[in-house]
Design a protein around this motif. Structure first.
Motif, PDB file in Angstrom:
ATOM      1  N   ARG A  74       0.835  -1.201   0.000  1.00  0.00           N
ATOM      2  CA  ARG A  74       0.000   0.000   0.000  1.00  0.00           C
ATOM      3  C   ARG A  74       0.874   1.256   0.000  1.00  0.00           C
ATOM      4  NH1 ARG A  74      -4.965  -1.510   4.172  1.00  0.00           N
ATOM      5  NH2 ARG A  74      -5.665  -3.359   3.044  1.00  0.00           N
TER       6      ARG A  74
ATOM      7  N   THR B   2       0.970   7.498   3.689  1.00  0.00           N
ATOM      8  CA  THR B   2      -0.062   8.450   4.110  1.00  0.00           C
ATOM      9  C   THR B   2       0.388   9.882   3.854  1.00  0.00           C
ATOM     10  OG1 THR B   2      -0.784   6.932   5.853  1.00  0.00           O
ATOM     11  CG2 THR B   2      -1.434   9.235   6.084  1.00  0.00           C
TER      12      THR B   2
ATOM     13  N   ALA C 222      -6.491   6.769   5.018  1.00  0.00           N
ATOM     14  CA  ALA C 222      -5.409   5.880   5.436  1.00  0.00           C
ATOM     15  C   ALA C 222      -5.533   5.485   6.902  1.00  0.00           C
ATOM     16  CB  ALA C 222      -4.061   6.548   5.200  1.00  0.00           C
ATOM     17  N   GLU C 223      -6.312   6.231   7.666  1.00  0.00           N
ATOM     18  CA  GLU C 223      -6.493   5.962   9.087  1.00  0.00           C
ATOM     19  C   GLU C 223      -7.963   6.145   9.452  1.00  0.00           C
ATOM     20  OE1 GLU C 223      -4.063   8.715  11.193  1.00  0.00           O
ATOM     21  OE2 GLU C 223      -2.234   8.247  10.049  1.00  0.00           O
TER      22      GLU C 223
ATOM     23  N   ALA D 290     -10.749   3.571   8.129  1.00  0.00           N
ATOM     24  CA  ALA D 290      -9.656   3.531   7.159  1.00  0.00           C
ATOM     25  C   ALA D 290     -10.057   2.656   5.986  1.00  0.00           C
ATOM     26  CB  ALA D 290      -8.399   2.964   7.819  1.00  0.00           C
ATOM     27  N   GLY D 291      -9.685   3.084   4.781  1.00  0.00           N
ATOM     28  CA  GLY D 291     -10.074   2.363   3.576  1.00  0.00           C
ATOM     29  C   GLY D 291     -11.327   2.895   2.929  1.00  0.00           C
TER      30      GLY D 291
ATOM     31  N   GLN E  88     -13.426   5.272   0.694  1.00  0.00           N
ATOM     32  CA  GLN E  88     -13.219   6.217  -0.398  1.00  0.00           C
ATOM     33  C   GLN E  88     -14.150   7.400  -0.186  1.00  0.00           C
ATOM     34  OE1 GLN E  88     -13.422   4.508  -4.337  1.00  0.00           O
ATOM     35  NE2 GLN E  88     -12.055   6.082  -5.123  1.00  0.00           N
TER      36      GLN E  88
ATOM     37  N   ARG F  66      -4.425   7.910   1.628  1.00  0.00           N
ATOM     38  CA  ARG F  66      -3.388   7.176   0.911  1.00  0.00           C
ATOM     39  C   ARG F  66      -2.821   8.057  -0.205  1.00  0.00           C
ATOM     40  NH1 ARG F  66      -1.275   3.087   3.600  1.00  0.00           N
ATOM     41  NH2 ARG F  66      -2.909   1.924   4.696  1.00  0.00           N
TER      42      ARG F  66
ATOM     43  N   ARG G  25      -6.060  -0.200  -7.061  1.00  0.00           N
ATOM     44  CA  ARG G  25      -6.991  -0.272  -5.935  1.00  0.00           C
ATOM     45  C   ARG G  25      -6.348  -0.979  -4.735  1.00  0.00           C
ATOM     46  NH1 ARG G  25     -12.316   0.922  -6.631  1.00  0.00           N
ATOM     47  NH2 ARG G  25     -12.960  -0.638  -5.103  1.00  0.00           N
ATOM     48  N   ALA G  26      -5.578  -2.024  -5.001  1.00  0.00           N
ATOM     49  CA  ALA G  26      -4.897  -2.719  -3.902  1.00  0.00           C
ATOM     50  C   ALA G  26      -3.912  -1.785  -3.205  1.00  0.00           C
ATOM     51  CB  ALA G  26      -4.180  -3.956  -4.426  1.00  0.00           C
TER      52      ALA G  26
ATOM     53  N   GLY H 272      -5.646   0.346  -0.817  1.00  0.00           N
ATOM     54  CA  GLY H 272      -6.389  -0.324   0.248  1.00  0.00           C
ATOM     55  C   GLY H 272      -7.840  -0.582  -0.091  1.00  0.00           C
TER      56      GLY H 272
ATOM     57  N   ASP I 218     -10.883  -2.723  -2.474  1.00  0.00           N
ATOM     58  CA  ASP I 218     -11.123  -4.071  -2.985  1.00  0.00           C
ATOM     59  C   ASP I 218     -10.663  -4.142  -4.440  1.00  0.00           C
ATOM     60  OD1 ASP I 218     -12.038  -6.571  -3.683  1.00  0.00           O
ATOM     61  OD2 ASP I 218     -14.166  -6.117  -3.386  1.00  0.00           O
TER      62      ASP I 218
END
Length: 408
Positions: A17, A20, A34-35, A146-147, A149, A169, A311-312, A315, A317
Motif C-alpha cells: 500500500r 499516508t 489511510a487511518e 480507514a479504507g 473512499q 493514501r 486499488r490494492a 487499500g 477491494d
C-alpha cells in the motif's frame, strides 16, 4: 501461458500500500482514508429542537388545554440564556438549543398566543421533538473507517465530525512509456507508415479514474539505448506501464532491455484473448507492467490487471464487479484461452436486458471497444452457448468508474 486468475493473484501479491499524506478537506474527493477518523465533538453538541414550536416541561403539558407564560426565544446559534421554570415556555426553532429545564417541544401549530400567554391544544410527553446531545455521533466515536473512499457524503460527515485535514493514501504514481518507431503523438502528422499513439492517453485516463497519478514518459523508438535510458530514474514511480514491444518479434525489445537493466520477470504470456503478451516484473522498487501495443489488448489488460493493482495499493477491494446477463444470440465453443468479447446491451422482446457480442473482435479495432457496453467473459474450453444462456460480463461504464448506461 498462465491462467488469468493466477496472473492477477501474482501481480497483487507483489504490491504494497502507498503511504499516508494529509490533505485539506476540500481537496479530498475521491481519495482513500489511510487511518480511522474519529469524531472530535458530539453531534448535536447539545440537546436541540427538531421542530419549530415551544420549549416546555412535559410535566406542565400532561393534558391538553394548558396555558404557559412565554419568557424568551431560542434560535439556532443563539440559545435562551436563562432556565425554564414551572409554568413557563420559550419560543424555539428547529436546530436551536433546548433551554435548561425544558425536556420537550410543543409544535407551533398546536399553540395559540395571547400576549405572553401560550395555550396548547395537545398534551406533550417528555422527550417529544428533542434531539438529544450526541444523537448522530459522540466525541471519540468512529466517523469513517480507514479504507473508505471519500465521496460527497463522506466529506460532509468528516466536516461535521470536526476535521479540516484528512489522512489519505498517497496516489500511486504510474509512469507510462510508449514504444515503437511507428508512433507519433496526437496532433502530430504521422508519416506514411506511422500511426497516432493512443494507448498512453487511454492508460493515463484509466490511471486517474482509478485513483492514481499518471506520468507521461513520452514515446521511445525501438532502440536498445533509448529504452535503457527510459528505464532509469524511476525512484518515485510505483508502477511503470510500457505500451508495445511486449511480444516476440525482432523489434519487440522491452523485455530484453528491461531485463538487462535489472528487471526481475515474474510472468509473461497469459491464456487470454486479447492481451496474451502481457508482461509483469519488478524493476528496483517499481512494479512493471508491459502492455501489448494493440489498443484493445492494452485497454482490456488494464481493466483486468491495472485497475486491481491501483486499488490494492490504495487499500480498496481489487476484485472486478462481475455481472450476469443472458446472451442475445448463440456463441461457439471456446479454445484454451479465456476470451473477453466486446459486447453491446440490448432489450429482448420480453423486456429483459441481454448482451450481444460485436461481430468483429480484432484486437486492433479500438472503435468497437469504445462503442461497446461490456466485455463478455468466456472461460477456457467453454462449450457452445445458446441464446438466453447467462454469461459473465464486465460493464465497461462500471469498471471505468462511470455510471452504468443500463440498469442490471
Amino acid at each position: 501461458m498462465i491462467p488469468v486468475e493466477e496472473a492477477r493473484a501474482r501481480l497483487l501479491a507483489g504490491l504494497g500500500r502507498t503511504g499516508t499524506e494529509w490533505i485539506a478537506l476540500d481537496r479530498a474527493r475521491g481519495r482513500v482514508l489511510a487511518e480511522d477518523l474519529t469524531a472530535r465533538r458530539d453531534q448535536p453538541p447539545c440537546p436541540v429542537s427538531a421542530m419549530d414550536g415551544y420549549a416546555v416541561r412535559g410535566a406542565d403539558l400532561a393534558k391538553p388545554g394548558q396555558s404557559l407564560r412565554l419568557i424568551g426565544r431560542s434560535v439556532a446559534g443563539h440559545g435562551f440564556a436563562g432556565a425554564l421554570g414551572a409554568g413557563e415556555t420559550v419560543r424555539i426553532f428547529t436546530g436551536a438549543p433546548m433551554p435548561e429545564g425544558a425536556d420537550a417541544v410543543a409544535l407551533q401549530e398546536d399553540a395559540t398566543a395571547d400576549g405572553d400567554r401560550i395555550t396548547f391544544a395537545e398534551a406533550v410527553a417528555p422527550g417529544s421533538f428533542v434531539r438529544r446531545q450526541g444523537l448522530d455521533f459522540t466525541t471519540g466515536s468512529l466517523a469513517l473507517a480507514a479504507g473508505t473512499q471519500l465521496g460527497p457524503l463522506q466529506l460532509g460527515l468528516a466536516a461535521t465530525a470536526g476535521h479540516a485535514w484528512l489522512p489519505v493514501r498517497r496516489r500511486p504514481r504510474a509512469a507510462i512509456l510508449s514504444t515503437g518507431d511507428e508512433l507519433v503523438r496526437p496532433g502530430e502528422t504521422p508519416g506514411p507508415a506511422q500511426i497516432v499513439s493512443s494507448n498512453a492517453n487511454t492508460l493515463a485516463a484509466m490511471v486517474e479514474a482509478w485513483g492514481g497519478e499518471a506520468v507521461d514518459l513520452g514515446i521511445v523508438p525501438d532502440e536498445r539505448q533509448a529504452l535503457a535510458a527510459a528505464f532509469q530514474n524511476l525512484d518515485d514511480i510505483d508502477i511503470l506501464l510500457t505500451s508495445g514491444g511486449a511480444s516476440v518479434g525482432e523489434h519487440d525489445l522491452v523485455q530484453e532491455v528491461a531485463t538487462s537493466c535489472g528487471m526481475r520477470l515474474d510472468f509473461w504470456k497469459i491464456a487470454m484473448r486479447p492481451g496474451k503478451p502481457l508482461m509483469v516484473g519488478r524493476l528496483g522498487r517499481t512494479t512493471m507492467i508491459g502492455f501489448p501495443g494493440n489498443p484493445v489488448s492494452s485497454a482490456v489488460c488494464a481493466i483486468l490487471f491495472l485497475r486491481g493493482a491501483l486499488r490494492a495499493m490504495l487499500g480498496l477491494d481489487p476484485e472486478l464487479p462481475v455481472r450476469h446477463l443472458p446472451l442475445a444470440h448463440e456463441l461457439p465453443a471456446n479454445d484454451r484461452r479465456q476470451d473477453y468479447l466486446r459486447g453491446t446491451l440490448e432489450q429482448l422482446p420480453d423486456g429483459r436486458l441481454a448482451v450481444r457480442a460485436v461481430q468483429r473482435q480484432d484486437s486492433s479495432m479500438f472503435a468497437t471497444l469504445a462503442r461497446s457496453d461490456a466485455l463478455i467473459v468466456r472461460p477456457p474450453h467453454a462449450g457452445p452457448a445458446e441464446p438466453g444462456t447467462r454469461v459473465e460480463l464486465l460493464l465497461l461504464a462500471e469498471v471505468l468508474s462511470e455510471l452504468p448506461r443500463f440498469p442490471v
